[in-house]
Design a protein around this motif. Structure first.
Motif, PDB file in Angstrom:
ATOM      1  N   VAL A   8       0.837  -1.204   0.000  1.00  0.00           N
ATOM      2  CA  VAL A   8       0.000   0.000   0.000  1.00  0.00           C
ATOM      3  C   VAL A   8       0.873   1.255   0.000  1.00  0.00           C
ATOM      4  CG1 VAL A   8      -1.739   1.289   1.285  1.00  0.00           C
ATOM      5  CG2 VAL A   8      -1.864  -1.209   1.168  1.00  0.00           C
ATOM      6  N   VAL A   9       1.894   1.246   0.864  1.00  0.00           N
ATOM      7  CA  VAL A   9       2.788   2.405   0.943  1.00  0.00           C
ATOM      8  C   VAL A   9       3.546   2.587  -0.368  1.00  0.00           C
ATOM      9  CG1 VAL A   9       4.834   3.328   2.095  1.00  0.00           C
ATOM     10  CG2 VAL A   9       3.015   2.260   3.443  1.00  0.00           C
ATOM     11  N   ALA A  10       4.041   1.464  -0.916  1.00  0.00           N
ATOM     12  CA  ALA A  10       4.785   1.548  -2.176  1.00  0.00           C
ATOM     13  C   ALA A  10       3.910   2.106  -3.288  1.00  0.00           C
ATOM     14  CB  ALA A  10       5.308   0.165  -2.559  1.00  0.00           C
ATOM     15  N   THR A  11       2.664   1.661  -3.342  1.00  0.00           N
ATOM     16  CA  THR A  11       1.749   2.154  -4.375  1.00  0.00           C
ATOM     17  C   THR A  11       1.436   3.630  -4.164  1.00  0.00           C
ATOM     18  OG1 THR A  11       0.774  -0.054  -4.559  1.00  0.00           O
ATOM     19  CG2 THR A  11      -0.484   1.779  -5.465  1.00  0.00           C
ATOM     20  N   GLY A  12       1.255   4.006  -2.891  1.00  0.00           N
ATOM     21  CA  GLY A  12       0.979   5.415  -2.598  1.00  0.00           C
ATOM     22  C   GLY A  12       2.124   6.318  -3.018  1.00  0.00           C
ATOM     23  N   ALA A  14       4.338   5.598  -5.336  1.00  0.00           N
ATOM     24  CA  ALA A  14       4.439   5.540  -6.798  1.00  0.00           C
ATOM     25  C   ALA A  14       3.485   6.509  -7.470  1.00  0.00           C
ATOM     26  CB  ALA A  14       4.166   4.113  -7.272  1.00  0.00           C
ATOM     27  N   GLU A  15       2.298   6.683  -6.892  1.00  0.00           N
ATOM     28  CA  GLU A  15       1.299   7.558  -7.515  1.00  0.00           C
ATOM     29  C   GLU A  15       1.671   9.033  -7.408  1.00  0.00           C
ATOM     30  OE1 GLU A  15      -2.264   6.474  -5.549  1.00  0.00           O
ATOM     31  OE2 GLU A  15      -2.640   4.715  -6.813  1.00  0.00           O
ATOM     32  N   ARG A  16       2.562   9.365  -6.460  1.00  0.00           N
ATOM     33  CA  ARG A  16       2.899  10.779  -6.251  1.00  0.00           C
ATOM     34  C   ARG A  16       4.230  11.171  -6.888  1.00  0.00           C
ATOM     35  NH1 ARG A  16       1.417   9.092  -1.036  1.00  0.00           N
ATOM     36  NH2 ARG A  16       3.600   9.224  -0.350  1.00  0.00           N
ATOM     37  N   LEU A  17       4.893  10.240  -7.545  1.00  0.00           N
ATOM     38  CA  LEU A  17       6.228  10.514  -8.074  1.00  0.00           C
ATOM     39  C   LEU A  17       6.185  11.449  -9.281  1.00  0.00           C
ATOM     40  CD1 LEU A  17       7.890   6.981  -7.911  1.00  0.00           C
ATOM     41  CD2 LEU A  17       8.380   8.946  -6.440  1.00  0.00           C
ATOM     42  N   ALA A  18       7.126  12.375  -9.297  1.00  0.00           N
ATOM     43  CA  ALA A  18       7.325  13.229 -10.474  1.00  0.00           C
ATOM     44  C   ALA A  18       8.388  12.588 -11.359  1.00  0.00           C
ATOM     45  CB  ALA A  18       7.756  14.626 -10.039  1.00  0.00           C
ATOM     46  N   ALA A  19       8.555  13.117 -12.564  1.00  0.00           N
ATOM     47  CA  ALA A  19       9.504  12.531 -13.515  1.00  0.00           C
ATOM     48  C   ALA A  19      10.924  12.536 -12.969  1.00  0.00           C
ATOM     49  CB  ALA A  19       9.430  13.287 -14.839  1.00  0.00           C
ATOM     50  N   ALA A  20      11.330  13.632 -12.326  1.00  0.00           N
ATOM     51  CA  ALA A  20      12.694  13.709 -11.784  1.00  0.00           C
ATOM     52  C   ALA A  20      12.907  12.678 -10.688  1.00  0.00           C
ATOM     53  CB  ALA A  20      12.956  15.119 -11.254  1.00  0.00           C
ATOM     54  N   PHE A  39      16.049  -2.397  -3.425  1.00  0.00           N
ATOM     55  CA  PHE A  39      14.869  -3.204  -3.753  1.00  0.00           C
ATOM     56  C   PHE A  39      13.590  -2.406  -3.523  1.00  0.00           C
ATOM     57  CE2 PHE A  39      11.393  -6.080  -2.831  1.00  0.00           C
ATOM     58  CZ  PHE A  39      11.450  -6.938  -3.913  1.00  0.00           C
ATOM     59  N   ASN A  40      13.560  -1.639  -2.437  1.00  0.00           N
ATOM     60  CA  ASN A  40      12.374  -0.819  -2.178  1.00  0.00           C
ATOM     61  C   ASN A  40      12.123   0.155  -3.333  1.00  0.00           C
ATOM     62  OD1 ASN A  40      12.013  -2.087   0.265  1.00  0.00           O
ATOM     63  ND2 ASN A  40      13.036  -0.483   1.459  1.00  0.00           N
ATOM     64  N   ALA A  41      13.206   0.749  -3.833  1.00  0.00           N
ATOM     65  CA  ALA A  41      13.064   1.675  -4.961  1.00  0.00           C
ATOM     66  C   ALA A  41      12.549   0.941  -6.200  1.00  0.00           C
ATOM     67  CB  ALA A  41      14.413   2.341  -5.252  1.00  0.00           C
ATOM     68  N   LEU A  42      13.083  -0.249  -6.431  1.00  0.00           N
ATOM     69  CA  LEU A  42      12.621  -1.054  -7.571  1.00  0.00           C
ATOM     70  C   LEU A  42      11.142  -1.396  -7.426  1.00  0.00           C
ATOM     71  CD1 LEU A  42      13.138  -2.742 -10.137  1.00  0.00           C
ATOM     72  CD2 LEU A  42      13.845  -4.633  -8.638  1.00  0.00           C
ATOM     73  N   TYR A  43      10.757  -1.762  -6.225  1.00  0.00           N
ATOM     74  CA  TYR A  43       9.364  -2.157  -5.993  1.00  0.00           C
ATOM     75  C   TYR A  43       8.416  -0.983  -6.232  1.00  0.00           C
ATOM     76  CZ  TYR A  43       5.562  -4.877  -3.984  1.00  0.00           C
ATOM     77  OH  TYR A  43       4.396  -5.582  -3.808  1.00  0.00           O
ATOM     78  N   VAL A  44       8.840   0.211  -5.783  1.00  0.00           N
ATOM     79  CA  VAL A  44       7.999   1.398  -5.973  1.00  0.00           C
ATOM     80  C   VAL A  44       7.838   1.707  -7.462  1.00  0.00           C
ATOM     81  CG1 VAL A  44       7.900   3.898  -5.648  1.00  0.00           C
ATOM     82  CG2 VAL A  44       8.474   2.414  -3.724  1.00  0.00           C
ATOM     83  N   LEU A  45       8.940   1.645  -8.197  1.00  0.00           N
ATOM     84  CA  LEU A  45       8.856   1.941  -9.630  1.00  0.00           C
ATOM     85  C   LEU A  45       7.993   0.910 -10.363  1.00  0.00           C
ATOM     86  CD1 LEU A  45      12.454   3.115 -10.608  1.00  0.00           C
ATOM     87  CD2 LEU A  45      10.353   4.468 -10.567  1.00  0.00           C
ATOM     88  N   LEU A  46       8.183  -0.353 -10.011  1.00  0.00           N
ATOM     89  CA  LEU A  46       7.373  -1.386 -10.654  1.00  0.00           C
ATOM     90  C   LEU A  46       5.897  -1.249 -10.271  1.00  0.00           C
ATOM     91  CD1 LEU A  46       9.724  -4.495 -10.337  1.00  0.00           C
ATOM     92  CD2 LEU A  46       9.159  -3.223 -12.403  1.00  0.00           C
ATOM     93  N   ALA A  47       5.652  -0.847  -9.034  1.00  0.00           N
ATOM     94  CA  ALA A  47       4.265  -0.622  -8.612  1.00  0.00           C
ATOM     95  C   ALA A  47       3.628   0.485  -9.447  1.00  0.00           C
ATOM     96  CB  ALA A  47       4.214  -0.274  -7.129  1.00  0.00           C
ATOM     97  N   GLU A 186     -11.389   8.376  -9.416  1.00  0.00           N
ATOM     98  CA  GLU A 186     -10.311   9.356  -9.525  1.00  0.00           C
ATOM     99  C   GLU A 186      -8.936   8.695  -9.582  1.00  0.00           C
ATOM    100  OE1 GLU A 186     -10.912  12.550  -9.921  1.00  0.00           O
ATOM    101  OE2 GLU A 186     -13.066  12.142  -9.800  1.00  0.00           O
ATOM    102  N   GLN A 187      -8.870   7.410  -9.270  1.00  0.00           N
ATOM    103  CA  GLN A 187      -7.585   6.720  -9.248  1.00  0.00           C
ATOM    104  C   GLN A 187      -7.160   6.323 -10.662  1.00  0.00           C
ATOM    105  OE1 GLN A 187      -5.595   6.107  -6.591  1.00  0.00           O
ATOM    106  NE2 GLN A 187      -7.003   7.229  -5.251  1.00  0.00           N
ATOM    107  N   ALA A 188      -5.838   6.328 -10.870  1.00  0.00           N
ATOM    108  CA  ALA A 188      -5.308   5.923 -12.179  1.00  0.00           C
ATOM    109  C   ALA A 188      -5.657   4.463 -12.456  1.00  0.00           C
ATOM    110  CB  ALA A 188      -3.789   6.109 -12.198  1.00  0.00           C
TER     111      ALA A 188
END
Length: 330
Positions: A8-12, A14-20, A39-47, A186-188
């Motif tokens: 849930v946290v990883a998805t949250g 991921a939804e707020r990330l900007a391009a940079a 790994f956490n960074a990878l998981y967030v990006l994949l999410a 409203e969710q992607a």
């Protein structure tokens, strides 16, 4: 990672990330100094890519970095997702195997419970051999997950799939309707998830109709089989009765024939004994009369029992009558 909130946290995030920030996260993945952070960074990006249903970016990112995290049990989730994104079509067997590995490592993670249950349900819906007890166990785990997080639409959708597979169609349809009600427009990816939920509902409805048709066919088949069995039993009984009747008739005719033969033999013996004490002329008349009588007796026997056609009995009858007449007139 063992926490139900990890996904849930990883998805949250991921939804707020900007391009940079996406570029910064990918640099974190490449940093070998802290594998857990990588790994956490990878998981967030994949999410993020999973949430956006961007299979090509998910696959490319996975192929670039996943091999560096073989020792992380949570990687099994990524492997499972990757198997579902095979270009030739979802590899459900591989996806299910990795999902089971992840669930065994983190049994209390509700997201993994739902992920495993979803893959198992998809495998079963596609025709795979999933044990009923496995489906029931997954359903119980999903019910506990829903009690903990009742507002998660994905949990309801997976619950509906499992309930449909187990034949509880009313519960399944209620669950998938609840999933549709809980989805946030409203969710992607909202449209894609709603389409998927409608597909699940269509599967459940079709399975319910197919089950009902199968039940009616089985009932009709049973009725036809019972009717045919009754007819067969009656036919066998009739044939048996007819055979016993015919056998009785044959036995009676045989006994009658044997009795007649015995009487004829006794008659011949008696006649011969009498003729032996008579003069030659008288003995010849007696034997001639005996022969005529025997011919008439056997002709009558043949007529009574239908041994030969009546036309064929005329000559023996005339012969017997003639011999008997000669015996009386001479």
């Amino acid at each position: 990672m063992a926490s139900s909130e990890y996904h849930v946290v990883a998805t949250g995030i991921a939804e707020r990330l900007a391009a940079a920030e996406l570029d910064a996260l990918e640099r974190c993945i490449a940093d070998a100094s802290d594998p857990q952070r990588g790994f956490n960074a990878l998981y967030v990006l994949l999410a993020r890519h999973r949430r956006a249903l961007d299979a090509s970016r998910f696959r490319a990112l996975y192929q670039r970095h996943a091999a560096r995290f073989d020792g992380v049990p949570m990687r099994a989730v990524l492997d499972s997702d990757m198997a579902m994104l095979e270009q030739a079509g979802p590899d459900l067997v591989t996806a299910l195997r990795h999902a089971e590995t992840a669930l065994a490592a983190y049994p209390g993670n509700l997201a993994l419970v739902a992920h495993h249950a979803r893959i198992l349900a998809e495998y079963a819906w596609s025709g795979g051999e999933a044990g009923r007890e496995d489906l029931a166990s997954a359903l119980r785990r999903m019910e506990r997950a829903i009690e903990t997080a009742p507002e998660r639409p994905r949990f309801r959708a997976v619950h509906a799939q499992l309930a449909g597979l187990l034949g509880d169609f009313d519960l399944a349809l209620a669950s998938i309707q609840r999933a549709l009600d809980l989805e946030d427009s409203e969710q992607a990816g909202y449209a894609m998830r709603v389409v998927e939920y409608h597909r699940i509902r269509a599967d459940i409805t079709l399975h319910r109709e197919a089950t009902a048709i199968r039940a009616r066919l089985e009932e009709a088949t049973t009725q036809v089989a019972d009717t045919l069995q009754e007819r067969l039993d009656k036919a066998v009984a009739d044939v048996g009765q007819q055979a016993r009747t015919e056998l009785g008739k044959v036995r009676a005719e045989t006994l009658g024939t044997l009795g007649l033969l015995a009487a004829v033999i006794a008659f011949i013996v008696t006649t011969t004994q009498i003729a032996d004490r008579q003069p030659v002329d008288a003995a010849l008349r007696l034997l001639t009369g005996c022969a005529g009588m025997l011919s008439l007796v056997f002709t009558a026997f043949a007529a009574v029992f239908g041994v030969a056609r009546p036309a064929r009995l005329i000559l023996p009858a005339l012969l017997g009558g003639g011999l008997l007449l000669v015996a009386f007139l001479t």
